[in-house]
Write a protein that holds these residues in place. Structure first.
Motif: not given
Length: 437
Positions: A17-20, A59-66, A75-82
């Motif tokens: 998930s985080l990868l994505f 320009k905004g933050p990235v939100n992602a779910t797995i 649809a579990k939220p992912l965090i700490n994405v760079r």
């Protein structure tokens, strides 16, 4: 209360998930990843498929779910994405383990490596298009039990009129509303509104402190019932409770106190006390690690000694000396035996001690609404045969005429390996709330 296999799978999933999540680029512009990506990770020869959905702008933050349907994650939220094109990096703290991904994007493909503890392997995913909409509405809701504020998500079918509803109650290791979104989705797609909510904040579990009681959690579930009763889109006569593991303890406690609960589903919920569950789970774990019957007996007797102290008191110094000696036993690290004698405060505030002898049968004996009880034959957390027998007897004592108890062969605490499990659960529920195909 999940099996080691499930925990490992979750860790893999989290990593994927985080990868994505990390790669935030669109298929047409390397600066955005908005849309759906599908990928596969391979760890120790085992492949895990995942779907990652990104929502972001340049320009905004990235939100992602797995989503990993094989592991019932949705649809579990992912965090700490760079994402610094083309390099991707992410981290995830899951089950006391930090999962790290490092990789890069090349067009519509992301590839790299996930690692965490002893887990390491490649992960690849590809852009497949925009994220499809769900066939139901999602609404964020808030409610309270006394001074405790709770928040959740309500999945509402698109049909008009008042809907039947089910409230999903978490287990001990699944405190997030997102842990049960997969099941809520199943119900919502069948015309049943589903409420998932975050478990009350008990200050974490540092030092084993879990300042809550099963009856507190039942009060939270009843607060959710009150919330749904007030809504014009929910049928107040068709609100049920669904609980997994610890939630299967909580659901009957709540149902026994309310005339507004119309059905109860217990998914791997114990039919014995907390004291008995601990002994059973420790014994199974010890045998799995090759310990002898003598070791199991010694460990069980040690647990009983601590439990008796909690119930009746005793010589604290003598018990501490016993625990000091027991901690040097080979089996000690594989059990729930505490290292320190429980303090007076801990006995009155920790779930383990407060609910030590709380017998769920007392509550099941009061339930007359339709009941579905589900177990996996190979459950390593709950003694399923003792539980099934005790619950069947309790419901017979209640005079309950609509009781279904199923034990799925070869299935574990999460009832994996039983493809008919989900269909049975959904079909049973739709019949009780009068929804037909």
């Amino acid at each position: 209360m999940r099996s080691a296999r499930i925990l490992q799978a979750l860790i893999l999933i989290a990593g994927i998930s985080l990868l994505f999540g990390c790669s935030v680029a669109s298929p047409h512009a390397e600066k955005s990843l908005a849309g759906r990506w599908e990928g596969t990770a391979e760890i120790s020869g085992v492949k895990t498929n995942a779907i990652v959905d990104f929502t972001s702008d340049a320009k905004g933050p990235v939100n992602a779910t797995i989503s990993v349907t094989d592991e019932r994650l949705l649809a579990k939220p992912l965090i700490n994405v760079r994402y610094e094109p083309p390099q991707l990096h992410f981290e995830l703290q899951a089950s006391e383990r930090r999962i790290i991904f490092d990789g890069s994007r090349n067009g519509n493909v992301i590839s790299g490596t996930i690692r965490g503890g002893e887990i390491s392997g490649p992960l690849t995913l590809r852009y497949v298009g925009s994220t499809p909409p769900t066939p139901y509405q999602k609404e964020e809701v808030h409610f309270s039990n006394g001074e405790v504020e709770l928040a959740g998500s309500l999945l509402i079918p698109p049909t008009s009129g008042r809907h039947p509803a089910v409230i999903l109650i978490h287990g001990s290791s699944t405190p997030s509303r997102n842990d049960f979104r997969f099941y809520a989705d199943l119900f919502a797609r069948q015309g049943i509104a589903a409420l998932i909510y975050d478990k009350r904040d008990v200050g974490g579990d540092l030092g084993g402190a879990r300042r809550v009681d099963l009856r507190d959690l039942a009060g939270d579930a009843l607060a959710a019932v009150e919330l749904l009763k007030r809504r014009v889109d929910i049928d107040p006569a068709l609100i049920g409770l669904w609980g997994h593991s610890e939630g299967g303890w909580v659901a009957p406690i709540a149902a026994a106190q309310s005339k507004d609960v119309s059905f109860v589903i217990s998914f791997s919920g114990p039919g014995v006390t907390y004291a008995e569950v601990n002994k059973y789970a420790d014994a199974v774990r010890l045998r799995k690690h090759g310990f002898s019957d003598a070791d199991v007996r010694e460990a069980t007797e040690a647990l009983t000694r601590v439990d008796d102290y909690v119930r009746r008191g005793g010589d604290k110094r003598e018990l501490q000396a016993f625990l000091d000696a027991a901690s040097n036993k080979r089996w000690a690290s594989q059990t729930t035996l505490p290292r320190q004698v429980p303090s007076v405060e801990e006995i009155h505030t920790w779930l383990r001690w407060r609910s030590l002898d709380l017998d769920p049968v007392v509550y099941w004996e009061q339930i007359k609404v339709p009941v579905l009880i589900l177990f996996g034959e190979l459950d390593d957390v709950v003694p399923i045969h003792d539980s099934a027998n005790r619950l069947e007897a309790a419901l017979e004592h209640a005079g309950n005429k609509d009781v279904t108890i199923r034990i799925f062969p070869g299935a574990n605490h999460s009832i994996e390996g039983a493809p008919e499990f989900l269909n049975l659960m959904v079909e049973w529920t739709t019949k009780r709330v009068r929804i037909s195909d």
